[in-house]
Enzyme design. Sequence first.
Site, short mmCIF file in Angstrom:
data_model
loop_
_atom_site.label_atom_id
_atom_site.label_comp_id
_atom_site.label_asym_id
_atom_site.label_seq_id
_atom_site.Cartn_x
_atom_site.Cartn_y
_atom_site.Cartn_z
N GLY A 77 0.80 -1.22 0.00
CA GLY A 77 0.00 0.00 0.00
C GLY A 77 0.83 1.25 0.00
O GLY A 77 2.05 1.21 0.17
N GLN A 80 3.42 7.27 3.45
CA GLN A 80 3.26 8.72 3.61
C GLN A 80 4.31 9.44 2.79
O GLN A 80 5.49 9.05 2.80
CB GLN A 80 3.49 9.12 5.08
N PRO A 121 -3.40 3.53 7.45
CA PRO A 121 -3.42 3.76 8.89
C PRO A 121 -3.70 2.45 9.62
O PRO A 121 -4.74 1.84 9.44
CB PRO A 121 -4.55 4.79 9.10
N ALA A 150 9.12 1.87 20.96
CA ALA A 150 10.59 1.80 20.80
C ALA A 150 11.17 3.21 20.73
O ALA A 150 12.24 3.49 21.30
CB ALA A 150 10.94 1.02 19.54
N HIS A 175 -1.78 4.06 16.34
CA HIS A 175 -0.46 4.25 15.75
C HIS A 175 -0.63 5.47 14.83
O HIS A 175 -0.90 5.34 13.65
CB HIS A 175 -0.01 3.02 14.96
N THR A 230 10.19 5.36 6.16
CA THR A 230 10.79 4.69 7.33
C THR A 230 10.79 3.19 7.06
O THR A 230 9.82 2.67 6.51
CB THR A 230 9.99 4.96 8.63
P1 NAD Z 1 6.22 1.29 -0.93
O1 NAD Z 1 5.49 2.21 -1.85
O2 NAD Z 1 7.72 1.31 -0.93
O3 NAD Z 1 5.76 -0.21 -1.17
C1 NAD Z 1 4.43 -0.58 -1.21
C2 NAD Z 1 4.33 -1.84 -2.06
O4 NAD Z 1 2.98 -2.32 -2.01
C3 NAD Z 1 4.66 -1.61 -3.55
O5 NAD Z 1 5.70 -2.48 -3.93
C4 NAD Z 1 3.35 -1.90 -4.25
O6 NAD Z 1 3.53 -2.47 -5.54
C5 NAD Z 1 2.70 -2.88 -3.29
N1 NAD Z 1 1.24 -2.98 -3.46
C6 NAD Z 1 0.34 -1.98 -3.53
N2 NAD Z 1 -0.89 -2.47 -3.68
C7 NAD Z 1 -0.78 -3.81 -3.69
C8 NAD Z 1 -1.71 -4.88 -3.81
N3 NAD Z 1 -3.02 -4.64 -3.95
N4 NAD Z 1 -1.24 -6.15 -3.78
C9 NAD Z 1 0.08 -6.40 -3.64
N5 NAD Z 1 1.00 -5.43 -3.53
C10 NAD Z 1 0.58 -4.15 -3.55
O7 NAD Z 1 5.67 1.63 0.56
P2 NAD Z 1 6.40 1.25 1.92
O8 NAD Z 1 7.29 2.37 2.33
O9 NAD Z 1 6.96 -0.11 1.80
O10 NAD Z 1 5.16 1.27 2.95
C11 NAD Z 1 4.19 0.23 2.93
C12 NAD Z 1 3.15 0.51 4.02
O11 NAD Z 1 3.73 0.36 5.32
C13 NAD Z 1 2.58 1.94 3.98
O12 NAD Z 1 1.18 1.91 4.21
C14 NAD Z 1 3.29 2.62 5.14
O13 NAD Z 1 2.58 3.73 5.62
C15 NAD Z 1 3.33 1.47 6.13
N6 NAD Z 1 4.26 1.63 7.24
C16 NAD Z 1 3.80 1.22 8.46
C17 NAD Z 1 4.60 1.34 9.57
C18 NAD Z 1 4.07 0.90 10.90
O14 NAD Z 1 4.65 1.20 11.97
N7 NAD Z 1 2.96 0.18 10.94
C19 NAD Z 1 5.90 1.88 9.46
C20 NAD Z 1 6.35 2.26 8.20
C21 NAD Z 1 5.51 2.14 7.09
#
Ligand code: NAD
Length: 309
Positions: A77, A80, A121, A150, A175, A230
Amino acid sequence: MKISIIGVGTVGSAVATAVKNTGLVHEIVLFDRDGVRARAAAEDLGHAAAFGFDVKISAVSNYRGIRGSDIVIISAGANQKPGQTRTDLLQNNAEVVRDIVPRVMANVDPKHVILILVTNPLDVMVMLAQSLSKLPPSRVIGTGTMLDTARLRTILSRGLDVSPQSIQSYVLGEHGDSSVIDWSGVTVGGLQLDDFCHQAKIPMTDATRETIEYRVRNAAYEIIRGRGATWDGIGAAVSDLLRCIINDEHRILTVSVVGGTGAHTVAASLPRVIGSDGVIMTLNPKMSSAESAGLRRSCKIIQKNFSKI
Ligand code: NAD
């Protein structure tokens, strides 16, 4: 132990690296809707694995490849962009989770599998994934405020000059921007925070606490401004959660799972005991009335966002 990672962008790759380095899994399967990206990640990680523990890493082009997974991590997904909040990702990532969860569930054993949610989110995505998967809430686990906790322990550690390992402190609730620090529960080496600060002659004023809260809540924004995204922190958080599950450690982590009933149903982070079946028990921490009110406010924000999708 076979695990699958859905979404192998910046975060999915960092998660795969951290998990591979635990030596606790024998197989990691990567799926991304961008197949070229997933295959490239599997190649690179496979080469890295030649220097460490034996683990088979492969990319698959459809969900049949995740069959036999014990744990599925969803890190797909939008992330940010500088200036965006996690809530700005709501509609886009709800579609992503709606796309992924039914396909995952068609290829795993519902009596056994554990889903770990990372996509933001986060808390709303946990609620959505739990309702789509129909799994017990104890087996649909969001990393929640593990990372925020952390960050808090790291900031306190630097200010108090004590290892984060000796600091017990939790960030609770969303979060996101409404997260709450449970100051009432902070202990350092078994001492209440104020007692420790008194003995160590370190001032801990209201202003200091406000500064710490600001830094915890804004850590992700700062990192995204400087690094674009991140990944190391969340990679470590997921692998720590995984270790706790695989080894049935019964450690207490601030993860987000669905709880409550009716209008009070919400996924938010509280300290929870984690083992091989997922969440075993949820603790109700000791909080001041202001902290409790903050937690209720945070849960309402999550519920409101869930009602929008
Ligand atoms: P990114 O853009 O680098 O990677 C996202 C990946 O998801 C891409 O490779 C994309 O092709 C894939 N994708 C999108 N839709 C898809 C689907 N329907 N099926 C399969 N794959 C799909 O983004 P990222 O930096 O890796 O971040 C990913 C998520 O993690 C974001 O929502 C981000 O906000 C979240 N995140 C959460 C935390 C946390 O503490 N929970 C921390 C950092 C990031």
